[in-house]
Motif scaffolding. Structure first.
Motif, PDB file in Angstrom:
ATOM      1  N   GLU A 182      43.969 -17.936   5.034  1.00  0.00           N
ATOM      2  CA  GLU A 182      44.193 -16.484   5.089  1.00  0.00           C
ATOM      3  C   GLU A 182      44.769 -16.065   6.449  1.00  0.00           C
ATOM      4  OE1 GLU A 182      41.391 -12.616   5.249  1.00  0.00           O
ATOM      5  OE2 GLU A 182      40.909 -13.986   3.618  1.00  0.00           O
ATOM      6  N   VAL A 183      44.289 -16.702   7.530  1.00  0.00           N
ATOM      7  CA  VAL A 183      44.812 -16.399   8.865  1.00  0.00           C
ATOM      8  C   VAL A 183      46.258 -16.883   8.973  1.00  0.00           C
ATOM      9  CG1 VAL A 183      44.520 -16.776  11.351  1.00  0.00           C
ATOM     10  CG2 VAL A 183      42.511 -16.478   9.895  1.00  0.00           C
ATOM     11  N   GLY A 184      46.531 -18.065   8.415  1.00  0.00           N
ATOM     12  CA  GLY A 184      47.905 -18.584   8.374  1.00  0.00           C
ATOM     13  C   GLY A 184      48.844 -17.615   7.671  1.00  0.00           C
ATOM     14  N   GLU A 185      48.362 -17.021   6.568  1.00  0.00           N
ATOM     15  CA  GLU A 185      49.178 -16.053   5.818  1.00  0.00           C
ATOM     16  C   GLU A 185      49.415 -14.788   6.641  1.00  0.00           C
ATOM     17  OE1 GLU A 185      46.851 -15.687   2.262  1.00  0.00           O
ATOM     18  OE2 GLU A 185      47.757 -17.455   1.326  1.00  0.00           O
ATOM     19  N   ARG A 186      48.411 -14.395   7.423  1.00  0.00           N
ATOM     20  CA  ARG A 186      48.577 -13.207   8.288  1.00  0.00           C
ATOM     21  C   ARG A 186      49.630 -13.463   9.359  1.00  0.00           C
ATOM     22  NH1 ARG A 186      42.457 -12.202   9.778  1.00  0.00           N
ATOM     23  NH2 ARG A 186      41.666 -11.905   7.680  1.00  0.00           N
ATOM     24  N   LEU A 187      49.615 -14.667   9.916  1.00  0.00           N
ATOM     25  CA  LEU A 187      50.536 -15.008  11.009  1.00  0.00           C
ATOM     26  C   LEU A 187      51.999 -14.876  10.596  1.00  0.00           C
ATOM     27  CD1 LEU A 187      48.552 -18.046  12.417  1.00  0.00           C
ATOM     28  CD2 LEU A 187      49.191 -16.038  13.764  1.00  0.00           C
ATOM     29  N   ILE A 188      52.304 -15.151   9.313  1.00  0.00           N
ATOM     30  CA  ILE A 188      53.705 -15.120   8.866  1.00  0.00           C
ATOM     31  C   ILE A 188      54.029 -13.936   7.967  1.00  0.00           C
ATOM     32  CG2 ILE A 188      53.977 -17.645   9.028  1.00  0.00           C
ATOM     33  CD1 ILE A 188      53.864 -17.509   5.833  1.00  0.00           C
ATOM     34  N   ALA A 189      53.047 -13.054   7.714  1.00  0.00           N
ATOM     35  CA  ALA A 189      53.222 -11.977   6.724  1.00  0.00           C
ATOM     36  C   ALA A 189      54.387 -11.038   7.069  1.00  0.00           C
ATOM     37  CB  ALA A 189      51.934 -11.174   6.594  1.00  0.00           C
ATOM     38  N   ASN A 190      55.167 -10.684   6.047  1.00  0.00           N
ATOM     39  CA  ASN A 190      56.295  -9.754   6.190  1.00  0.00           C
ATOM     40  C   ASN A 190      55.845  -8.321   5.934  1.00  0.00           C
ATOM     41  OD1 ASN A 190      58.308 -11.727   6.719  1.00  0.00           O
ATOM     42  ND2 ASN A 190      58.273 -12.298   4.558  1.00  0.00           N
ATOM     43  N   PRO A 191      56.664  -7.319   6.342  1.00  0.00           N
ATOM     44  CA  PRO A 191      56.319  -5.916   6.058  1.00  0.00           C
ATOM     45  C   PRO A 191      56.090  -5.709   4.565  1.00  0.00           C
ATOM     46  CG  PRO A 191      58.201  -6.030   7.548  1.00  0.00           C
ATOM     47  CD  PRO A 191      57.925  -7.431   7.106  1.00  0.00           C
ATOM     48  N   GLY A 192      55.033  -4.975   4.240  1.00  0.00           N
ATOM     49  CA  GLY A 192      54.714  -4.705   2.835  1.00  0.00           C
ATOM     50  C   GLY A 192      53.755  -5.705   2.247  1.00  0.00           C
ATOM     51  N   GLY A 193      53.622  -6.886   2.879  1.00  0.00           N
ATOM     52  CA  GLY A 193      52.712  -7.911   2.370  1.00  0.00           C
ATOM     53  C   GLY A 193      51.267  -7.519   2.617  1.00  0.00           C
ATOM     54  N   LYS A 194      50.381  -7.918   1.685  1.00  0.00           N
ATOM     55  CA  LYS A 194      48.975  -7.494   1.803  1.00  0.00           C
ATOM     56  C   LYS A 194      48.282  -8.122   3.016  1.00  0.00           C
ATOM     57  CE  LYS A 194      47.056 -10.971  -1.366  1.00  0.00           C
ATOM     58  NZ  LYS A 194      46.179 -11.199  -2.514  1.00  0.00           N
ATOM     59  N   GLN A 195      48.832  -9.232   3.558  1.00  0.00           N
ATOM     60  CA  GLN A 195      48.220  -9.876   4.721  1.00  0.00           C
ATOM     61  C   GLN A 195      48.812  -9.386   6.055  1.00  0.00           C
ATOM     62  OE1 GLN A 195      45.609 -11.390   4.475  1.00  0.00           O
ATOM     63  NE2 GLN A 195      45.489 -12.902   2.854  1.00  0.00           N
ATOM     64  N   ARG A 196      49.777  -8.478   6.001  1.00  0.00           N
ATOM     65  CA  ARG A 196      50.399  -7.954   7.220  1.00  0.00           C
ATOM     66  C   ARG A 196      49.316  -7.314   8.094  1.00  0.00           C
ATOM     67  NH1 ARG A 196      55.482  -8.482   9.777  1.00  0.00           N
ATOM     68  NH2 ARG A 196      56.268  -6.463  10.468  1.00  0.00           N
ATOM     69  N   SER A 197      49.269  -7.707   9.372  1.00  0.00           N
ATOM     70  CA  SER A 197      48.159  -7.282  10.230  1.00  0.00           C
ATOM     71  C   SER A 197      48.591  -7.283  11.693  1.00  0.00           C
ATOM     72  CB  SER A 197      46.983  -8.251  10.054  1.00  0.00           C
ATOM     73  OG  SER A 197      47.362  -9.534  10.555  1.00  0.00           O
ATOM     74  N   ARG A 198      47.633  -6.972  12.562  1.00  0.00           N
ATOM     75  CA  ARG A 198      47.859  -7.031  14.007  1.00  0.00           C
ATOM     76  C   ARG A 198      48.364  -8.419  14.407  1.00  0.00           C
ATOM     77  NH1 ARG A 198      43.977  -8.106  18.919  1.00  0.00           N
ATOM     78  NH2 ARG A 198      42.799  -9.269  17.391  1.00  0.00           N
TER      79      ARG A 198
END
Length: 351
Positions: A182-198
């Motif tokens: 889940e952290v890996g997904e946050r690191l690469i998340a694009n705008p609009g993606g549910k994992q997009r974060s700080r």
């Protein structure tokens, strides 16, 4: 695509026959400690695959973070590195790592210490230093990180990248690290993606981030409840937001404070209560950001504009940057508590 070692290129170094990682765990009675979120990777095919993501390691200098029983360590040594620095906090693993060090004379240096406090400015020879604009130096950081350490550690290293200090005093040192999927997904998340974060903004504004592959949880001992992502970082020559790390982090953290609400709600927390609405409108209008977008819908250009505008506002009013929204809330709560009328003695007796 992640960098792969050149196919068919034989490693210049071969470890002599050694006990398997599993045998070393039994020999030294090692047990993963749940409170330290330790998980061992015993499959050398997977450790080899992690090490290949780092790129060409022949004659390179490598720092491995938290080697534990030494599975990834063996794969790094087999890749023909010049020098390997091992930083291990848990003293129980040192004897097993010393066994590996003896099998690779002159190649391994073991430090019993905490990577969060270890000073890496002098970890590697000076001649490896490259200019920031050049290709990355022949230095790599590799690690199967405990989950409890991975996020604070990558934030610390991103700050080091921003300031070009720590392991990045040598240039754009590359990192290949493991995280919860889940952290890996946050690191690469694009705008609009549910994992997009700080974490998405902080990492992508400073690095090219590649999610290389996912290791299923059952490959680890003990099996974690989540799968594990292998992520490769290459610092960018130019950050996407040209502002100090602390300012970027403050703006990004504020925006994501109310993740499900409109972004203006988080941006409001940058300003003291007095004049908050007016200043929030001024910031959003000047930065050309739609206040009804959700935080995860904002693009890097939105964050760049917000940071640049906020910087100008801070330059005009130096009291603005030190302002802390949570501290203001805490003081208000404390003030209300002090104003609360004390109960009369007879009321106490009636309870």
């Amino acid at each position: 695509f992640c960098r792969m070692a050149v196919p068919g290129k034989a490693a210049a170094f071969h470890l002599p026959p050694l006990p398997t990682v599993g045998e070393i765990i039994k020999l030294f009675r090692l047990k993963a400690q749940k409170q330290l979120s330790q998980n061992f990777l015993l499959d050398l095919r997977l450790t080899d695959k992690i090490v290949r993501q780092a790129g060409e390691l022949k004659n390179a200098h490598v720092c491995e973070v938290g080697p534990g029983p030494g599975g990834i360590t063996r794969s790094i040594l087999s890749a023909g590195v010049e020098q390997l620095l091992l930083i291990e906090k848990d003293a129980r693993f040192i004897p097993g790592l010393q066994m590996l060090s003896e099998a690779a004379p002159g190649k391994v240096r073991i430090v019993h210490g905490d990577i969060l406090t270890y000073k890496m400015e002098k970890a590697f020879p000076k001649h490896l230093k490259k200019n920031w604009e050049d290709e990355p130096p022949d230095i790599h950081i590799i690690g199967n990180l405990p989950f409890s350490v991975s996020t604070p550690l990558i934030i610390k290293w991103l700050e080091n990248i921003s300031k070009k200090d720590g392991p990045f005093i040598y240039g754009r040192t590359q990192m290949t690290l493991t995280f919860q999927k889940e952290v890996g997904e946050r690191l690469i998340a694009n705008p609009g993606g549910k994992q997009r974060s700080r974490l998405s903004i902080m990492s992508q504004h400073l690095c090219a981030v590649e999610n290389c592959f996912v290791i299923p949880g059952e490959a680890f001992v003990p099996k974690p409840e989540v799968d594990v992502a292998v992520v490769h970082f290459t610092p960018l020559v130019q950050p996407k937001i040209q502002q100090p790390f602390e300012l970027v982090e403050k703006v990004v953290r504020s925006v994501f404070q109310f993740r499900r609400k409109y972004c203006f709600r988080g941006i409001e927390t940058l300003f003291p209560e007095s004049g908050r609405v007016k200043r929030t409108e001024q910031l959003m209008m000047t930065a050309d950001v739609d206040p009804t977008l959700r935080p995860f819908q904002l693009h890097m250009s939105h964050f760049r504009n917000l940071c640049n505008t906020y910087r100008k506002m801070c330059d005009e009013d130096p009291s603005l940057f030190p302002y802390n929204y949570r501290e203001e809330l805490r003081q208000k709560k404390q003030h209300r508590h002090l104003l609360k009328p004390a109960r009369k003695p007879e009321e106490e007796n009636q309870r």
